[in-house]
Scaffold this active site. Structure first.
Site, PDB file in Angstrom:
ATOM      1  CB  CYS A 184      -5.608   2.094   7.143  1.00  0.00           C
ATOM      2  SG  CYS A 184      -6.176   2.733   5.502  1.00  0.00           S
ATOM      3  CB  THR A 229      -0.900  -0.092   1.188  1.00  0.00           C
ATOM      4  OG1 THR A 229      -1.677  -1.068   1.101  1.00  0.00           O
ATOM      5  CG2 THR A 229      -1.901   1.144   1.427  1.00  0.00           C
ATOM      6  CG  ASN A 274      -6.725  -5.985   4.828  1.00  0.00           C
ATOM      7  OD1 ASN A 274      -5.773  -6.621   5.250  1.00  0.00           O
ATOM      8  ND2 ASN A 274      -6.668  -5.016   4.217  1.00  0.00           N
ATOM      9  CB  THR A 275      -5.392  -8.865   8.493  1.00  0.00           C
ATOM     10  OG1 THR A 275      -5.620  -7.381   8.607  1.00  0.00           O
ATOM     11  CG2 THR A 275      -4.280  -9.342   7.633  1.00  0.00           C
ATOM     12  N   GLY A 329      -5.754 -16.579   3.707  1.00  0.00           N
ATOM     13  CA  GLY A 329      -5.389 -18.166   4.033  1.00  0.00           C
ATOM     14  C   GLY A 329      -5.205 -19.009   2.846  1.00  0.00           C
TER      15      GLY A 329
HETATM   16  C1  FMN Z   1       3.208  -8.663   6.403  1.00  0.00           C
HETATM   17  C2  FMN Z   1       1.847  -8.364   5.990  1.00  0.00           C
HETATM   18  C3  FMN Z   1       1.577  -6.967   5.309  1.00  0.00           C
HETATM   19  C4  FMN Z   1       0.478  -6.558   4.811  1.00  0.00           C
HETATM   20  N1  FMN Z   1       0.451  -5.285   4.077  1.00  0.00           N
HETATM   21  C5  FMN Z   1      -0.776  -5.004   3.738  1.00  0.00           C
HETATM   22  C6  FMN Z   1      -0.810  -3.827   2.959  1.00  0.00           C
HETATM   23  O1  FMN Z   1      -0.091  -2.803   2.866  1.00  0.00           O
HETATM   24  N2  FMN Z   1      -2.140  -3.120   2.263  1.00  0.00           N
HETATM   25  C7  FMN Z   1      -2.989  -4.183   2.477  1.00  0.00           C
HETATM   26  O2  FMN Z   1      -4.093  -3.943   1.908  1.00  0.00           O
HETATM   27  N3  FMN Z   1      -3.020  -5.477   2.947  1.00  0.00           N
HETATM   28  C8  FMN Z   1      -1.994  -5.907   3.482  1.00  0.00           C
HETATM   29  N4  FMN Z   1      -1.858  -6.991   4.230  1.00  0.00           N
HETATM   30  C9  FMN Z   1      -3.019  -8.013   4.138  1.00  0.00           C
HETATM   31  C10 FMN Z   1      -2.902  -8.883   2.847  1.00  0.00           C
HETATM   32  O3  FMN Z   1      -2.759  -8.264   1.652  1.00  0.00           O
HETATM   33  C11 FMN Z   1      -4.106 -10.044   2.764  1.00  0.00           C
HETATM   34  O4  FMN Z   1      -5.165  -9.102   2.682  1.00  0.00           O
HETATM   35  C12 FMN Z   1      -4.227 -10.868   4.102  1.00  0.00           C
HETATM   36  O5  FMN Z   1      -2.800 -11.037   4.671  1.00  0.00           O
HETATM   37  C13 FMN Z   1      -4.960 -11.916   4.174  1.00  0.00           C
HETATM   38  O6  FMN Z   1      -4.381 -12.962   3.019  1.00  0.00           O
HETATM   39  P1  FMN Z   1      -3.396 -14.015   3.386  1.00  0.00           P
HETATM   40  O7  FMN Z   1      -4.052 -14.855   4.703  1.00  0.00           O
HETATM   41  O8  FMN Z   1      -3.369 -14.936   1.980  1.00  0.00           O
HETATM   42  O9  FMN Z   1      -2.222 -13.557   3.838  1.00  0.00           O
HETATM   43  C14 FMN Z   1      -0.608  -7.455   4.653  1.00  0.00           C
HETATM   44  C15 FMN Z   1      -0.538  -8.673   5.171  1.00  0.00           C
HETATM   45  C16 FMN Z   1       0.766  -9.149   5.913  1.00  0.00           C
HETATM   46  C17 FMN Z   1       0.926 -10.613   6.206  1.00  0.00           C
END
Ligand code: FMN
Length: 307
Positions: A136, A52, A196-197, A248
């Site tokens: 955010c 981002t 997102n997370t 995930g």
């Molecule tokens: C270390 C880390 C940094 C992340 N930075 C961003 C970010 O800058 N912008 C964003 O929209 N999501 C960010 N995310 C979220 C991921 O893009 C994603 O939506 C989230 O990790 C869920 O997917 P996953 O389980 O496959 O990792 C970040 C995730 C992680 C683990």
């Protein structure tokens, strides 16, 4: 009998972006998008979503800001990035050399911030779309997605500020993510990214201290897959615009679950930290599944979960 295709067609058109396969790398998990060139064939990825970018550079949160937890990662990076001017000057020229579509993730605290970043990116070569990170905090320290009026303002102002397709990335920290998807669609979003997370916490039992400096952070990785899948299912069936599903995903079978729930494309994030070749492997496993099941196009199974 239906003739079995030698190699199924995994290509998709996602909100006007032509991708050779439906597997994207999630924002923040692949640097700015070109750094892993020595570790994987970047051009075999469906699309890359950058870290981002904000209007001004950000140092992010103090360490520790990453903690490994059971079946996932807890992070509070805090949007560390070089800012949009340095991104355009130093990072974009490297991204322009890639054959894979590049989606630039952007964020801010106000609608004016988002619009200013979009304006700075507008008209640049090598950008296929903008993803709005709406997870955010805003000026009142509330998650942006929890403020319907702000979500509407951000999407409509960004749409006016640039010609790119706009993907609204939703936070799962809302009461009704389907309703949020409808709001994003009616505000002008060309696609949704879900989700997102999820908020989480981990404590070091020896020091009694939280494992990350901000106490709570965003949880990602295999542990959130059923949670994210539910978000995708509840959103995709209520909107007409395409949904990028993620949370995930680590295997082709995980990706197929999201597609059956209604996702037209999927993203892999945390899986990249374990294996930078994960997106390419997931794409190959999707093709293998299609061949085995005699599926000629992913659109034949998108949203086809039988409930
Ligand atoms: C270390 C880390 C940094 C992340 N930075 C961003 C970010 O800058 N912008 C964003 O929209 N999501 C960010 N995310 C979220 C991921 O893009 C994603 O939506 C989230 O990790 C869920 O997917 P996953 O389980 O496959 O990792 C970040 C995730 C992680 C683990």
């Amino acid at each position: 009998m239906k003739k079995i295709k030698a190699s199924p067609d995994t290509s998709i058109n996602f909100a006007g972006i032509k991708c050779k396969n439906p597997v994207f790398v999630a924002s923040g998990t692949f640097g700015y998008g070109y750094e892993a060139a020595d570790l994987t064939d970047i051009n075999s990825i469906g699309a890359i979503i950058t870290k981002t970018i904000t209007l001004s550079p950000k140092a992010g949160n103090p360490p520790p800001r990453l903690a490994e937890v059971t079946s996932g990662i807890l992070n509070s990076i805090g949007l560390q990035n070089v800012g949009v001017a340095a991104f355009c000057r130093d990072k974009l020229p490297l991204l322009q050399k890639l054959k894979t579509p590049v989606i630039v993730s952007i964020a801010g605290e106000t609608a004016a911030d988002y619009a200013a970043v979009a304006r700075a990116l507008n008209g640049k070569n090598g950008i296929a779309a903008i993803e709005l990170n709406l997870s955010c905090p805003n000026l009142k320290k509330q998650i942006i997605c929890q403020n319907a009026q702000l979500v509407n303002q951000i999407i409509s102002r960004v749409k006016k500020a640039c010609y790119y397709p706009v993907i609204a990335k939703l936070s799962p920290q809302v009461a009704d993510i389907g309703a949020l998807g409808i709001l994003a669609e009616s505000s002008g979003a060309d696609a949704l990214s879900v989700a997102n997370t999820f908020p989480g916490m981990a404590i070091n039992v020896n020091t009694f201290r939280p494992k990350i400096s901000t106490v709570t952070g965003g949880m990602s990785g295999p542990a959130i897959k059923p949670l994210a899948l539910r978000c995708v299912w509840e959103t995709a069936r209520r909107v007409r615009i395409p949904v990028l599903g993620g949370g995930g995903i680590a295997t082709g079978s995980d990706a197929i679950e999201f597609i059956l729930a209604g996702a037209r494309a999927v993203s892999a994030g945390t899986a990249n930290f374990i294996d930078p070749q994960a997106p390419a492997t997931i794409a190959a496993e999707i093709a293998e599944y299609m061949k085995k099941k005699n599926i000629s196009s992913l659109s034949d199974i998108t949203g086809k979960v039988m409930v």
